[in-house]
Design a protein around this motif. Structure first.
Motif: not given
Lengths: 220, 258
Positions: A41-56, A96-106
């Motif tokens: 998710s972190c690299f998606a947000r740092l990428s040049n692709y708008r769609l990836l950034r948006l999804v993340a 759920t725990l993984s997705l939850y903590v992943g959003s904060f880690y990102a």
């Protein structure tokens, strides 16, 4: 004056141990998956692709801005209805725990990377490194140092968050404690012991983490 | 397009009509410049005149907006990898070293690792080979005994000398020095300039953007005076610094004398 009596509770100490073991496994498992999800998710947000950034971005905000307990209940009771499949409480809990903590880690990872001075990237590119080599050899080692305190903090919270799996009857420490309480009618002793055991799991970890963080910072 | 025969046989860098814009702002208005092997070019001018942008274009730290750019006769492409005929940014930067105003040493690496990182990662050199070369370079800049120190343990002058060694470790054809003494305490400037002077005497091709007029006069064989994104005057150090023609250059230089 209440008369403390741990005898009945300690008779069931094996249940506490099983609970601790489950708590430990859910913590480690969700942190491991969370790191993978968070990095993606972190690299998606740092990428040049708008769609990836948006999804993340959408994923992160959904999980950061709703309560974990609601997410757990939703994954266990609502998601199976929506998809028409069975989801066990262990799967729903771990997911759920993984997705939850992943959003904060990102966000923690992203902040750590962005905090590295722009001049570091330039110096690495200037000797001919590619973007990938720059990230791996120059940016990430420094970013990890930046993100470590927040990462440890979030991971400590994560261990405590596993107690919410109690709501879907996953046999972790809090659920086991409630079982012991139901058998012994000793809530004070049961929940006091649970608190002590959570503390005993986390306090040494925070101390070790502090030690390593100091060591990593010795050249600053 | 510059015709191939227009590029001098021994030219290292050759640009013509090079422009750079940032949005609506034009920073470079068509610069023509050829650098041949052994040239030491001093670039002077007021701040905002485009000096730094110019040399940052020469290793593609900034991509030029227009004009042509040839390195050793090959056109430079604005992407990392080149093809057979044209050279990519990655290859260009292996051959064009840069030293920055704020050093930009890698704080998580020892002095030795700062110098060996590029050769090991980019040129795939073995640790032993890279370290032997690095130790040689560190003794040339007088810092062999600091090899195992970390950047945070060094003075500004020492940091900048490590940065020079780091750039030299790639065996560059050209060294770009971007105001490398501007962030230093005055008493530390000398040790860095001594290293640069030694490189010039050894025949290193260099472009130095500097405010050290005396030094530019001393080591450069050519000096350009930039103003408002153009080369306003060009010539030998003697011509530019001792006998300036334009009023602007006279005014600019007067601020550095007396």
């Amino acid at each position: 004056m209440y008369h403390w009596d741990f005898y009945a509770v300690l008779q069931s100490f094996d249940l506490f141990l099983w609970g601790m073991w489950a708590t430990f496994l859910y913590t480690v498992g969700s942190i491991a998956f969370g790191i993978v999800i968070g990095l993606a998710s972190c690299f998606a947000r740092l990428s040049n692709y708008r769609l990836l950034r948006l999804v993340a971005r959408v994923y992160q905000e959904l999980f950061r801005c709703t309560p974990l307990l609601v997410q757990i209940l939703w994954a266990y009771y609502a998601l199976p209805m929506l998809l028409g499949i069975n989801i066990s409480n262990t799967t729903a809990g771990l997911m759920t725990l993984s997705l939850y903590v992943g959003s904060f880690y990102a966000e923690i990872f992203r902040g750590g990377i962005l905090a590295v001075d722009r001049g570091q990237t330039e110096a690495a590119l200037a000797v001919g490194m590619s973007g990938r080599q720059t990230m791996r050899h120059i940016i990430m080692p420094q970013a990890i140092k930046n993100m470590l305190p927040a990462f440890i903090n979030q991971s400590v919270i994560q261990l405590k968050n596993t107690s919410l799996l109690y709501a879907i009857s996953v046999a972790e420490l809090t659920y086991m404690t409630s079982e012991v309480n139901a058998q012994t009618y000793r809530p004070l002793e049961s929940y006091t012991l649970a608190g002590i055991l959570y503390f005993a799991m986390l306090f040494p970890l925070t101390q070790i983490a502090d030690h390593y963080e100091r060591r990593m910072r010795r050249h600053d | 397009m510059t015709k191939p025969e227009a590029i001098a046989e021994n030219s290292v860098i050759s640009i013509s009509g090079l422009t750079k814009t940032f949005g609506a702002l034009t920073v470079l208005h068509g610069i023509d410049l050829t650098l041949t092997r052994g040239d030491v070019l001093g670039v002077i001018g007021p701040s905002g005149s485009g000096k730094s942008t110019l040399i940052r274009c020469l290793n593609m730290m900034e991509a030029p907006s227009g004009g042509t750019f040839h390195f050793r006769g090959k056109e430079v492409l604005p992407r990392f990898k080149g093809d057979g005929k044209k050279i990519g940014m990655g290859d260009l930067r292996r051959h064009v070293g840069m030293v920055f105003q704020h050093f930009n040493l890698f704080p998580h690496l020892s002095v030795l690792d700062n110098v060996t990182k590029g050769p090991r990662v980019v040129l795939d050199k073995s640790r032993a080979e890279a370290e032997a070369h690095a130790m040689d370079l560190l003794s040339q800049v007088g810092l062999a005994e600091k090899a195992n120190f970390f950047p945070s343990q060094l003075s500004g002058g020492q940091k900048q000398r490590v940065a020079i060694a780091r750039a030299l470790a790639m065996d560059p054809d050209v060294l770009l020095l971007d105001e490398i003494t501007s962030a230093l305490d005055p008493e530390l400037v000398g040790e860095v300039l001594t290293v640069v002077r030694r490189l010039a005497n050894a025949g290193m091709t260099m472009i130095l953007v500097t405010h050290e007029m005396g030094f530019a006069a001393d080591v450069a064989n050519r000096v350009i005076f930039m103003e408002a994104g153009r080369i306003a005057e060009e010539g030998s150090p003697e011509e530019i610094l001792r006998n300036p023609k334009s009023e602007r250059l006279k005014a600019f230089l007067s601020r550095f004398h007396g």
